[in-house]
Scaffold this active site. Structure first.
Site, PDB file in Angstrom:
ATOM      1  CG  ASP A  72      -0.228   0.034   2.529  1.00 34.05           C
ATOM      2  OD1 ASP A  72       0.809  -0.653   2.662  1.00 34.05           O
ATOM      3  OD2 ASP A  72      -0.679   0.742   3.453  1.00 34.05           O
ATOM      4  CD  GLU A 130       4.122   0.559   6.749  1.00 29.79           C
ATOM      5  OE1 GLU A 130       4.965   0.810   7.636  1.00 29.79           O
ATOM      6  OE2 GLU A 130       3.770   1.387   5.890  1.00 29.79           O
TER       7      GLU A 130
END
Length: 358
Positions: A72, A130
């Site tokens: 991400d 994350e």
């Protein structure tokens, strides 16, 4: 669904991955593409949990290494699609995610596809969420559902480190320091008590605070205690009855979370302190034999990691872990995020040399 070609060079694969939007919460398209590719590789056992993909060899080697990277990114701000640029005569790939940390993921995917018989068994992890709250982190979820997947003798996280090895990481604590007063009309301020004024000693203590440099297993970690947000006030004509100063403490991995919290409470003795978030750091773990072999293979001089990263998750499980990836961490999340092509290639070469050496 876009298709990934894992036979591409790692810089070309970086370009493709970065152009697939995967802001936190929107990772499914990229996760689907990764899952499709690695599931077709006969030498890997593949497991999926939401948008986290785990692929591992089962060669019966005496040791296992975990190599992980998040897929991400923070929100895009006009910096996708990627483009090639030149800075001071050096070739870069510019765009969101190039540094944090899709270049590292590209290297990992290429090596996962090509290294069918590495010298150690390898568990590859590509995980989601994350960049947001820890409770949403794909590794948090995976640790609950399949904790056995974290087993290993050494771990590498592909966080940007300028192609150098950064051992462990600082711990991270956030706390709110509160002062209280009594509301009153600002024309009759003497009737009330100004909570914002009462916060002045809190700011003075922060201004006077001298952070420590702490040596841990040969690496020197720089601590820090800073105000990051302040809230107070009711209206333009009201004496405020509450002021909150949010502070952030970055502490060396030699301190546990209990010591870190006690230290913050000592600094702000006499004030109401609420710890709202705390995460332990990770010791370097560079004395592990595998870590020493890794350092020698990539020709790196280890440095400390000042920020918190997911290496702490592995350290908490007794697995020594380091950060090793292309990209300047100062450019992570920056609108001018860009990674040197040469660093991508160097990190690939370093990992390849280590995982294939006899």
């Amino acid at each position: 669904m876009p298709s990934l070609d894992l036979s591409l060079s790692s810089p070309d694969l970086t370009r493709v991955i970065c152009d697939i939007r995967s802001v936190s919460g929107e990772e499914k398209t990229l996760a689907d593409a990764v899952f499709e590719q690695v599931s077709a590789l006969d030498h890997l056992e593949v497991y999926r949990d939401g948008d986290t993909i785990v692929a591992r060899t089962q060669l019966g080697r005496a040791q296992r290494v975990v190599i992980a990277g998040h897929i991400d990114t923070v929100p895009v701000n006009g910096n996708v699609p990627t483009r090639d640029i030149e800075v001071a005569g050096e070739a870069y790939i510019w765009g969101r995610g190039t540094v944090d940390m899709k270049a590292g993921v590209a290297v990992q995917l290429k090596l996962a596809a090509e290294l069918t018989a590495p010298r150690v068994d390898v568990t590859w992890m590509w995980y989601d969420h994350e960049e947001v709250d820890a409770d949403l982190n794909g590794l948090t979820r995976l640790a609950r559902s399949r904790p056995g997947l974290f087993a290993g003798d050494f771990a590498i996280l592909g966080e940007p480190s300028n192609g150098e090895v950064e051992g462990g990481c600082n711990g991270n604590l956030r706390a709110v320091v509160r002062t209280h007063g009594v509301r009153a009309h600002s024309a009759r301020a003497w009737i009330g008590e100004n909570a914002i004024h009462k916060a002045a000693p809190v700011l003075s203590r922060l201004a006077e605070y001298r952070p420590q440099d702490v040596a841990v297993e040969g690496l020197v970690y720089r601590e820090g205690l800073n105000a990051v947000r302040i809230r107070g006030g009711v209206a333009g004509n009201v004496i405020p009855d509450l002021c909150e100063v949010e502070v952030n403490y970055r502490f060396a991995p030699s301190r546990d979370v209990g010591e870190a919290e006690r230290h913050v409470r000592e600094v702000f003795a006499g004030f109401e302190v609420e710890v709202v978030d705390i995460a332990a750091g990770a010791r370097p773990g560079l004395d592990a034999p595998l870590a020493q072999e890794f350092l020698e293979a990539v020709g790196a001089e280890p440095r400390p990691k000042y920020g918190w990263t997911d290496v702490a998750r592995f350290s908490a499980l007794g697995v020594p872990a380091v950060n090793y990836g292309p990209g300047d961490p100062h450019l992570a999340h920056h609108d001018e995020e860009r990674v040197p092509v040469a660093q991508i290639e160097a990190v690939e070469q370093g990992l390849r040399a280590w995982l294939t050496s006899s």
